[in-house]
Design an enzyme around this catalytic site. Structure first.
Site, short mmCIF file in Angstrom:
data_model
loop_
_atom_site.label_atom_id
_atom_site.label_comp_id
_atom_site.label_asym_id
_atom_site.label_seq_id
_atom_site.Cartn_x
_atom_site.Cartn_y
_atom_site.Cartn_z
N ILE A 60 64.98 -5.16 -7.32
CA ILE A 60 65.62 -5.86 -6.21
C ILE A 60 66.87 -5.11 -5.77
O ILE A 60 67.49 -4.40 -6.57
CB ILE A 60 65.94 -7.33 -6.61
CG1 ILE A 60 66.25 -8.19 -5.39
CG2 ILE A 60 67.03 -7.39 -7.66
CD1 ILE A 60 66.26 -9.69 -5.67
N CYS A 61 67.20 -5.26 -4.50
CA CYS A 61 68.44 -4.71 -3.94
C CYS A 61 68.97 -5.75 -2.95
O CYS A 61 68.66 -6.93 -3.07
CB CYS A 61 68.20 -3.35 -3.30
SG CYS A 61 67.15 -3.37 -1.83
N ALA A 62 69.71 -5.32 -1.94
CA ALA A 62 70.25 -6.26 -0.97
C ALA A 62 69.19 -6.77 0.00
O ALA A 62 69.14 -7.96 0.31
CB ALA A 62 71.40 -5.63 -0.20
#
Length: 104
Positions: A60-62
Site C-alpha cells: 500500500i501507498c498513498a
C-alpha cells in the site's frame, strides 16, 4: 500486476494479511493503516528477506501508484505481491481509521 480494491484488502487485513506501506517514513508516521509494516520504497530491497514466502504480501501507498510499481518489483523477485488500489487516501475516505506514529 495484481491489484485489489479496498474492500478485498480490508477483508484480508481482518484475516491477518501481511501488509507493507511503501511510503516514506514521514508519510507513514503521519498516518497509516493499523497493523501495516513500514517498508519505504527507497529501501525496498533491504526488506526482501523479511517478507513472508508462504503468503501474499499486500503493498500500500498513498494512492496506489507507488504500491503498484513496488508490487511489480517484488513479483520479479519471487514475492507473491498485490497492490492496494486507492491506498491510504482511499482507506481514509471510506471512514476507516489511520493511526499516527512509528509503531505498526
Amino acid at each position: 500486476m495484481r491489484e485489489v480494491d479496498l474492500e478485498t484488502f480490508a477483508a484480508g487485513l481482518a484475516a491477518g494479511a501481511f501488509v507493507i506501506d511503501v511510503r516514506e517514513p514521514d508519510e507513514y508516521v503521519a498516518g497509516h493503516v493499523p497493523g501495516v509494516h513500514s517498508a519505504p520504497l527507497s529501501a525496498l530491497g533491504s526488506v526482501l528477506d523479511g517478507l513472508p514466502a508462504d503468503r501474499t504480501v499486500y503493498v500500500i501507498c498513498a494512492s496506489g501508484n507507488r504500491s503498484l510499481w513496488a508490487a511489480e518489483q517484488l513479483a520479479t523477485r519471487g514475492v507473491d505481491a498485490t497492490s492496494v488500489a486507492g491506498g491510504t487516501t482511499g482507506w481514509a475516505r471510506t471512514g476507516r481509521p489511520l493511526v499516527s506514529g512509528a509503531a505498526a
